[in-house]
Design an enzyme around this catalytic site. Structure first.
Site, PDB file in Angstrom:
ATOM      1  CB  ILE A 161      36.331  37.613  40.491  1.00 11.91           C
ATOM      2  CG1 ILE A 161      36.621  38.944  39.788  1.00 11.91           C
ATOM      3  CG2 ILE A 161      37.001  37.591  41.867  1.00 11.91           C
ATOM      4  CD1 ILE A 161      36.088  40.177  40.507  1.00 11.91           C
ATOM      5  NE  ARG A 172      27.063  52.175  34.339  1.00 14.27           N
ATOM      6  CZ  ARG A 172      26.680  53.410  34.700  1.00 14.27           C
ATOM      7  NH1 ARG A 172      25.998  54.149  33.882  1.00 14.27           N
ATOM      8  NH2 ARG A 172      27.012  53.879  35.869  1.00 14.27           N
ATOM      9  NE  ARG A 187      24.987  57.924  39.965  1.00 13.12           N
ATOM     10  CZ  ARG A 187      25.967  57.875  40.842  1.00 13.12           C
ATOM     11  NH1 ARG A 187      27.138  57.396  40.503  1.00 13.12           N
ATOM     12  NH2 ARG A 187      25.765  58.273  42.072  1.00 13.12           N
ATOM     13  N   GLY A 235      31.911  42.968  44.642  1.00 15.75           N
ATOM     14  CA  GLY A 235      31.028  43.336  43.521  1.00 15.75           C
ATOM     15  C   GLY A 235      30.713  44.827  43.514  1.00 15.75           C
ATOM     16  CG  ASP A 258      41.317  50.311  44.129  1.00 11.91           C
ATOM     17  OD1 ASP A 258      41.241  50.313  42.900  1.00 11.91           O
ATOM     18  OD2 ASP A 258      40.363  49.993  44.868  1.00 11.91           O
ATOM     19  NE  ARG A 282      44.011  47.475  39.700  1.00 13.56           N
ATOM     20  CZ  ARG A 282      42.726  47.539  39.375  1.00 13.56           C
ATOM     21  NH1 ARG A 282      41.966  48.543  39.819  1.00 13.56           N
ATOM     22  NH2 ARG A 282      42.177  46.600  38.624  1.00 13.56           N
ATOM     23  CG  HIS A 322      36.664  49.828  43.859  1.00 18.04           C
ATOM     24  ND1 HIS A 322      37.962  49.667  43.484  1.00 18.04           N
ATOM     25  CD2 HIS A 322      35.927  49.152  42.949  1.00 18.04           C
ATOM     26  CE1 HIS A 322      38.013  48.919  42.391  1.00 18.04           C
ATOM     27  NE2 HIS A 322      36.789  48.591  42.049  1.00 18.04           N
TER      28      HIS A 322
END
Ligand code: NAX
Length: 327
Positions: A16, A91, A97, A129, A158, A161, A186
């Site tokens: 990014i 991840r 998680r 992030g 979002d 989009r 998000h």
């Protein structure tokens, strides 16, 4: 002479970052006001970042007033007016998680504390992030002297989009589509809401006139777009995430357009039944560097269930980071 806007970007050597820095340097956030870039990376990525700085230099951007790079947040965040927290721990294989939340917790507690100590009094902090909402919550809880309203997490991608999907479905220009909202997290539980949106001044749901499309195509396509891009491109969305990060910061500092609103994840005051204190996405208007949640929208049962599901996920994430002692 206006002082440059000091903009910190973390994870500056990442994907990014490679789009974002050039957009910021060419004025996507501050327009004609000069900007000074302050770029944070972890030590092993500093060499790559030096290469990016060489390229920024080679663009000879007229409004790029200076660049500083480093791995210490207390130095890089010194005096910043805007901090874009993009760098995060993805991840990895076999990571649970809880592992992901603690790895990111370490990053965002340290960065929250550093911002608290050295950022400018007028600082605004945007978190890109992931998990963005909860990372923003961790940062704001670790920055007790910075008002919580100065933190937000990115749901503008979002939002964009959703506009793009609506434009494709109806043939409308993106500029004719207003008042789209992303509610909640998000994540795949987010709720892209077109029931309050307008296309050319008419209610978007009525223009579309196809509830099955809304439920079975629009909502999942927006919510899972990130995964679709990974499938197609082999890596996660980067240029579009950078573009949305610029849109969000520009509108926050300079104001949202009249007759429209934007989506931002901000600390809840309990509006629309979203539990107070969660960093959740809302329809907001912005002006003079401040945001306000749009009030008075009617929420029907369909929307209610979806907002509740996403904010329940946020509450779970908050409980998990509370148990880990991060907030
Ligand atoms: P990359 O892995 O390409 O870059 C991340 C960079 O952050 C790396 O260069 C890494 O060295 C750096 N970094 C790690 N820990 C750091 C620390 N403590 N201080 C400073 N820098 C640190 O990821 P990229 O594709 O650029 O994505 C960055 C983040 O944005 C990810 O968490 C990603 O999940 C998230 N995204 C968020 C989106 C949103 O809409 N909110 C959409 C795009 C993206 O998925």
């Amino acid at each position: 002479v206006t002082a440059p806007l000091k903009v910190a970007v973390t994870g500056a050597a990442g994907q990014i970052g490679y789009s974002l820095l050039f957009r910021i340097a060419s004025g996507a956030i501050a327009g004609d006001r000069p900007v000074e870039l302050r770029l944070l990376e972890i030590e092993p990525a500093l060499k790559a970042l030096e290469g990016v700085v060489m390229e920024l230099d080679d663009c000879a951007f007229p409004n790029l007033a200076g660049i500083e790079i480093g791995h210490e947040p207390e130095k890089i965040f010194d005096g910043v007016n805007l901090a874009l927290l993009v760098g995060a721990r993805p991840r990895g294989p076999g990571m649970e998680r809880g592992d992901l939340l603690s790895a990111n917790g370490a990053i965002f507690t340290a960065q929250g504390k550093a911002l608290n100590a050295v950022a400018a009094d007028d600082v605004r902090i945007g978190v890109t992030g992931n998990p963005a909402n909860t990372n923003a919550l961790i940062a704001l809880k670790n920055a007790p002297d910075i008002p919580s309203e100065r933190f937000s997490a990115l749901t503008r991608l979002d939002h964009n989009r959703a506009i793009s999907q609506l434009a494709a479905k109806t043939g409308a220009a993106v500029t004719d589509i207003k008042k789209v909202t992303i509610w909640g997290n998000h994540s795949a539980t987010q709720y892209p809401d077109l029931f309050h949106a307008e296309i050319g001044g008419k209610n978007a749901a009525e223009v579309v006139g196809d509830q099955a499309w809304v439920e079975d195509y629009f909502i999942p396509t927006v919510a899972k777009r990130g995964a679709a891009i990974i499938d197609a491109r082999g890596s996660s969305s980067a240029a579009s995430a950078a573009s949305a990060t610029c849109d969000a910061a520009r509108d926050w500092l300079n104001g949202s357009p009249a007759g429209d609103w934007v989506s931002m994840a901000v600390v809840s005051d309990g509006s629309y039944g979203v539990p107070e204190g969660l960093v959740s996405s809302f329809p907001v208007t912005t002006s003079g560097g401040n945001w306000e949640i749009v009030q008075g929208l009617e929420i029907d049962d369909f929307s209610r269930a979806r907002i509740d599901a996403s904010t329940a996920e946020l509450a779970e994430e908050r409980d998990a980071v509370t148990e880990l002692g991060l907030i």
